[in-house]
Motif scaffolding. Structure first.
Motif, PDB file in Angstrom:
ATOM      1  N   GLU A 222      54.593  32.563  36.075  1.00 41.54           N
ATOM      2  CA  GLU A 222      53.885  33.608  35.312  1.00 41.54           C
ATOM      3  C   GLU A 222      53.552  34.763  36.235  1.00 41.54           C
ATOM      4  O   GLU A 222      53.433  34.573  37.439  1.00 41.54           O
ATOM      5  CB  GLU A 222      52.559  33.071  34.756  1.00 41.54           C
ATOM      6  CG  GLU A 222      52.691  32.324  33.444  1.00 41.54           C
ATOM      7  CD  GLU A 222      51.335  31.897  32.889  1.00 41.54           C
ATOM      8  OE1 GLU A 222      50.415  32.740  32.872  1.00 41.54           O
ATOM      9  OE2 GLU A 222      51.212  30.734  32.503  1.00 41.54           O
ATOM     10  N   GLY A 223      53.309  35.932  35.651  1.00 43.84           N
ATOM     11  CA  GLY A 223      52.901  37.088  36.445  1.00 43.84           C
ATOM     12  C   GLY A 223      51.433  37.013  36.818  1.00 43.84           C
ATOM     13  O   GLY A 223      50.644  36.339  36.150  1.00 43.84           O
ATOM     14  N   HIS A 224      51.073  37.696  37.921  1.00 42.33           N
ATOM     15  CA  HIS A 224      49.665  37.705  38.357  1.00 42.33           C
ATOM     16  C   HIS A 224      49.256  39.097  38.832  1.00 42.33           C
ATOM     17  O   HIS A 224      49.918  39.673  39.695  1.00 42.33           O
ATOM     18  CB  HIS A 224      49.436  36.706  39.495  1.00 42.33           C
ATOM     19  CG  HIS A 224      49.776  35.312  39.112  1.00 42.33           C
ATOM     20  ND1 HIS A 224      48.988  34.545  38.297  1.00 42.33           N
ATOM     21  CD2 HIS A 224      50.861  34.556  39.410  1.00 42.33           C
ATOM     22  CE1 HIS A 224      49.557  33.371  38.113  1.00 42.33           C
ATOM     23  NE2 HIS A 224      50.694  33.351  38.774  1.00 42.33           N
ATOM     24  N   PRO A 225      48.152  39.625  38.295  1.00 37.56           N
ATOM     25  CA  PRO A 225      47.603  40.897  38.771  1.00 37.56           C
ATOM     26  C   PRO A 225      46.742  40.657  40.004  1.00 37.56           C
ATOM     27  O   PRO A 225      45.587  40.241  39.891  1.00 37.56           O
ATOM     28  CB  PRO A 225      46.755  41.364  37.574  1.00 37.56           C
ATOM     29  CG  PRO A 225      46.357  40.101  36.860  1.00 37.56           C
ATOM     30  CD  PRO A 225      47.452  39.109  37.110  1.00 37.56           C
ATOM     31  N   MET A 226      47.294  40.910  41.177  1.00 35.93           N
ATOM     32  CA  MET A 226      46.600  40.530  42.415  1.00 35.93           C
ATOM     33  C   MET A 226      45.668  41.649  42.892  1.00 35.93           C
ATOM     34  O   MET A 226      46.071  42.801  43.009  1.00 35.93           O
ATOM     35  CB  MET A 226      47.625  40.173  43.485  1.00 35.93           C
ATOM     36  CG  MET A 226      48.520  38.999  43.087  1.00 35.93           C
ATOM     37  SD  MET A 226      47.621  37.502  42.550  1.00 35.93           S
ATOM     38  CE  MET A 226      46.715  37.101  44.032  1.00 35.93           C
TER      39      MET A 226
ATOM     40  N   GLY B 103      42.120  28.418  40.321  1.00 40.41           N
ATOM     41  CA  GLY B 103      42.396  28.286  41.749  1.00 40.41           C
ATOM     42  C   GLY B 103      43.050  29.460  42.444  1.00 40.41           C
ATOM     43  O   GLY B 103      43.264  29.399  43.654  1.00 40.41           O
ATOM     44  N   LEU B 104      43.377  30.538  41.715  1.00 40.95           N
ATOM     45  CA  LEU B 104      44.117  31.620  42.381  1.00 40.95           C
ATOM     46  C   LEU B 104      43.155  32.626  43.028  1.00 40.95           C
ATOM     47  O   LEU B 104      43.038  33.784  42.621  1.00 40.95           O
ATOM     48  CB  LEU B 104      45.082  32.291  41.388  1.00 40.95           C
ATOM     49  CG  LEU B 104      46.229  33.120  41.984  1.00 40.95           C
ATOM     50  CD1 LEU B 104      46.746  32.570  43.299  1.00 40.95           C
ATOM     51  CD2 LEU B 104      47.356  33.232  41.000  1.00 40.95           C
ATOM     52  N   ILE B 105      42.457  32.106  44.045  1.00 43.21           N
ATOM     53  CA  ILE B 105      41.477  32.896  44.805  1.00 43.21           C
ATOM     54  C   ILE B 105      41.564  32.504  46.264  1.00 43.21           C
ATOM     55  O   ILE B 105      41.591  31.331  46.601  1.00 43.21           O
ATOM     56  CB  ILE B 105      40.029  32.573  44.364  1.00 43.21           C
ATOM     57  CG1 ILE B 105      39.693  33.209  43.042  1.00 43.21           C
ATOM     58  CG2 ILE B 105      39.025  33.038  45.401  1.00 43.21           C
ATOM     59  CD1 ILE B 105      38.219  33.216  42.714  1.00 43.21           C
TER      60      ILE B 105
ATOM     61  N   HIS C 186      42.310  37.915  44.971  1.00 41.46           N
ATOM     62  CA  HIS C 186      42.507  36.949  43.884  1.00 41.46           C
ATOM     63  C   HIS C 186      43.281  37.520  42.718  1.00 41.46           C
ATOM     64  O   HIS C 186      43.528  38.718  42.636  1.00 41.46           O
ATOM     65  CB  HIS C 186      41.142  36.455  43.393  1.00 41.46           C
ATOM     66  CG  HIS C 186      40.292  37.497  42.708  1.00 41.46           C
ATOM     67  ND1 HIS C 186      40.203  37.598  41.337  1.00 41.46           N
ATOM     68  CD2 HIS C 186      39.489  38.474  43.205  1.00 41.46           C
ATOM     69  CE1 HIS C 186      39.369  38.588  41.026  1.00 41.46           C
ATOM     70  NE2 HIS C 186      38.928  39.150  42.132  1.00 41.46           N
ATOM     71  N   CYS C 187      43.623  36.631  41.811  1.00 39.89           N
ATOM     72  CA  CYS C 187      44.270  37.047  40.573  1.00 39.89           C
ATOM     73  C   CYS C 187      43.206  37.566  39.620  1.00 39.89           C
ATOM     74  O   CYS C 187      42.184  36.924  39.408  1.00 39.89           O
ATOM     75  CB  CYS C 187      45.019  35.882  39.941  1.00 39.89           C
ATOM     76  SG  CYS C 187      45.767  36.360  38.371  1.00 39.89           S
ATOM     77  N   HIS C 188      43.458  38.764  39.025  1.00 42.23           N
ATOM     78  CA  HIS C 188      42.491  39.360  38.100  1.00 42.23           C
ATOM     79  C   HIS C 188      42.751  38.981  36.641  1.00 42.23           C
ATOM     80  O   HIS C 188      42.113  39.509  35.730  1.00 42.23           O
ATOM     81  CB  HIS C 188      42.447  40.874  38.260  1.00 42.23           C
ATOM     82  CG  HIS C 188      41.064  41.430  38.127  1.00 42.23           C
ATOM     83  ND1 HIS C 188      40.444  41.603  36.911  1.00 42.23           N
ATOM     84  CD2 HIS C 188      40.157  41.793  39.068  1.00 42.23           C
ATOM     85  CE1 HIS C 188      39.220  42.087  37.110  1.00 42.23           C
ATOM     86  NE2 HIS C 188      39.024  42.208  38.413  1.00 42.23           N
ATOM     87  N   ASN C 189      43.692  38.061  36.424  1.00 43.12           N
ATOM     88  CA  ASN C 189      43.694  37.375  35.130  1.00 43.12           C
ATOM     89  C   ASN C 189      42.633  36.300  35.345  1.00 43.12           C
ATOM     90  O   ASN C 189      42.905  35.239  35.923  1.00 43.12           O
ATOM     91  CB  ASN C 189      45.080  36.796  34.867  1.00 43.12           C
ATOM     92  CG  ASN C 189      45.154  36.164  33.489  1.00 43.12           C
ATOM     93  OD1 ASN C 189      44.122  35.818  32.893  1.00 43.12           O
ATOM     94  ND2 ASN C 189      46.363  36.006  32.997  1.00 43.12           N
ATOM     95  N   LEU C 190      41.399  36.593  34.936  1.00 41.99           N
ATOM     96  CA  LEU C 190      40.246  35.836  35.461  1.00 41.99           C
ATOM     97  C   LEU C 190      40.303  34.330  35.171  1.00 41.99           C
ATOM     98  O   LEU C 190      39.888  33.543  36.020  1.00 41.99           O
ATOM     99  CB  LEU C 190      38.940  36.495  35.017  1.00 41.99           C
ATOM    100  CG  LEU C 190      38.817  37.939  35.564  1.00 41.99           C
ATOM    101  CD1 LEU C 190      37.637  38.661  34.913  1.00 41.99           C
ATOM    102  CD2 LEU C 190      38.683  37.962  37.082  1.00 41.99           C
ATOM    103  N   PRO C 191      40.851  33.916  34.030  1.00 38.39           N
ATOM    104  CA  PRO C 191      41.024  32.461  33.868  1.00 38.39           C
ATOM    105  C   PRO C 191      41.920  31.848  34.965  1.00 38.39           C
ATOM    106  O   PRO C 191      41.742  30.686  35.327  1.00 38.39           O
ATOM    107  CB  PRO C 191      41.653  32.334  32.473  1.00 38.39           C
ATOM    108  CG  PRO C 191      41.134  33.545  31.739  1.00 38.39           C
ATOM    109  CD  PRO C 191      41.125  34.643  32.788  1.00 38.39           C
ATOM    110  N   HIS C 192      42.861  32.623  35.499  1.00 40.20           N
ATOM    111  CA  HIS C 192      43.680  32.104  36.607  1.00 40.20           C
ATOM    112  C   HIS C 192      42.842  31.932  37.877  1.00 40.20           C
ATOM    113  O   HIS C 192      43.122  31.049  38.684  1.00 40.20           O
ATOM    114  CB  HIS C 192      44.846  33.049  36.915  1.00 40.20           C
ATOM    115  CG  HIS C 192      45.914  33.052  35.883  1.00 40.20           C
ATOM    116  ND1 HIS C 192      47.054  33.810  36.020  1.00 40.20           N
ATOM    117  CD2 HIS C 192      46.024  32.403  34.694  1.00 40.20           C
ATOM    118  CE1 HIS C 192      47.829  33.628  34.943  1.00 40.20           C
ATOM    119  NE2 HIS C 192      47.217  32.792  34.124  1.00 40.20           N
ATOM    120  N   ALA C 193      41.837  32.787  38.047  1.00 39.97           N
ATOM    121  CA  ALA C 193      40.952  32.628  39.204  1.00 39.97           C
ATOM    122  C   ALA C 193      40.201  31.300  39.085  1.00 39.97           C
ATOM    123  O   ALA C 193      40.041  30.570  40.068  1.00 39.97           O
ATOM    124  CB  ALA C 193      39.978  33.805  39.289  1.00 39.97           C
TER     125      ALA C 193
HETATM  126 CU    CU Z   1      47.138  34.978  37.700  1.00 42.59          CU
END
Ligand code: CU
Ligand code: C2O
Length: 406
Positions: free
Chosen positions: A317-321, A381-383, A371-378
């Motif tokens: 998936e894509g991630h807004p970092m 663990g994407l932090i 971190h990833c700014h798709n906040l549910p992804h944070a």
């Molecule tokens: Cu993400």
């Protein structure tokens, strides 16, 4: 405050307000001025903070619960104070339980106006947001808002994407220029037409539109728009253009102010996904260089380091970092070197299968979320953090501490 919020025809939802409004008040500062904001938490459960997204503030003012402060509990206050050094378009939002609080309304626009006179007679900030009632909104309004301007007027429209997903903006009724990305001016932006501008989660884009001799100009995003022109004038909606402006080659190159070819630190931020445990919970979690959540070592730097980083994404998936406290310049995407204006970002969309080479100067000591700014992804663990040698924090995060920045 916690409050029932209604938007458009959607059902009212349990939301949040700042000064009894959602989004919160627009903050306008002058470059070089001091911004002082007191956050008073009346009754937001679990506490709240304010993070100044895109502003390279001193670390203690960054507003991240568990990293730079404790969450501000109901009944408590916290005063933020910083110098608005860089003109540009920013926004602010809570960085405590942010995946819920931001979606439900704890955010607002922050504009730092340049000291130099501007080429545009008008300056409008718009926040794109999808509320939990599923209503797409522009400055809190579902549908259309208007800004009055006369024929021939040039208008700077500052657009921020405050959602978790990508969006886009385009213009009906005339050419436009992409003046700035994530608060930084593009060097020599040229006129554009029949293209759209991508806005990843957290990102900002400043567009310049010109009111035509008759009628109006319309800045559109999916489901919402801003009409700019004389009272009563209109511009018909147009469908979303098929292609995006590519910032990799837009504008003209100019000096970066540092030399990324002689980096002191070279990092890889490789995003993946695998089954494992996050805080003891089994799941299919995002990984950073193969590590789940806080098991990923922080990126360590010393003040003054020139840093290059390859952000690669093979996670599906894509991630807004989003990197706090610094702006990164894009050197290359998928190995293709940048050829336009320096493309400075704080929020960068990294698609599945893509890689970006970025560079920045470590000139702002502290501990900074990356971190990833798709906040549910944070939450998933994407932090991780960028951390300077010799810097420590007295704050702690995790559910036992009351600080849950994600
Ligand atoms: Cu993400
Ligand atoms: Cu807009 Cu870490 O945040």
């Amino acid at each position: 405050r916690a409050a029932r919020v209604a938007r458009g025809h959607g059902k009212a939802f349990a939301g949040f307000t700042l000064n009894r409004s959602a989004p919160g008040p627009q903050i306008r500062a002058r470059q070089g001025g001091v911004v002082e904001v007191t956050l008073h938490n009346v009754d937001v459960p679990g506490g709240a903070t304010l993070h100044w997204h895109g502003v390279d503030v001193p670390n203690a003012m960054d507003g991240v619960a568990g990293v730079t402060q404790d969450a501000v509990a109901p009944g408590e206050s916290f005063t933020y104070r910083f110098v608005a050094e860089d003109a540009g378009s920013y926004w602010y939002h809570s960085h405590q339980i942010s995946h819920r609080q931001v979606a439900a309304g704890l955010f607002g626009a922050l504009v730092v106006e340049p000291t130099a006179p501007s080429d545009q007679a008008h300056d409008v900030a718009v926040l794109l947001h999808t509320y939990p009632s599923n209503s797409r909104s522009i400055n809190g309004t579902v549908g259309e808002i208007r800004h009055e301007a006369g024929p021939g007027d040039r208008v700077r429209v500052r657009i921020a994407n405050t959602d978790n997903g990508n969006t886009a903006a385009w213009v009906a009724g005339g050419d436009f220029r992409l003046l700035a990305i994530d608060g930084t001016e593009v060097n020599e932006p040229t006129p554009l037409r029949d293209v759209k501008v991508a806005l990843t989660a957290g990102a900002r884009a400043d567009l310049e539109v010109t009111v035509p001799p008759t009628g109006a100009v319309r800045v559109q995003a999916p489901g919402v728009s801003l009409v700019v022109g004389p009272a009563g004038a209109d511009a018909p909606e147009v469908p979303s253009p098929a292609t995006f402006v590519d910032p990799l080659g837009y504008g003209t190159p100019t000096d970066l102010g540092f030399d990324p070819t002689s980096a002191d630190r070279t990092f890889v931020y490789d995003i993946g996904r695998r089954p494992g445990f996050l805080d003891g919970r089994p799941g299919y979690w995002w990984t950073i260089n193969g590590n789940i959540g806080m098991a990923a070592p922080m990126y360590m730097v010393s003040e003054g380091d020139v840093v290059t980083m390859r952000i690669a994404n093979g996670s599906g998936e894509g991630h807004p970092m989003h990197l706090h406290g610094h702006h990164m310049v894009v050197l290359a995407r998928d190995g293709v070197p940048a050829s336009g204006s320096p493309w400075w970002v704080d929020s960068l969309d990294v698609d599945h299968g893509q890689s970006f080479d970025v560079a920045f100067v470590a000139d702002n000591p502290g501990i900074w979320m990356d971190h990833c700014h798709n906040l549910p992804h944070a939450v998933e663990g994407l932090i991780t953090h960028l951390m300077y040698d010799g810097v420590t924090t007295p704050f702690r995060m995790g559910s036992a501490t009351g600080n849950e920045p994600e």
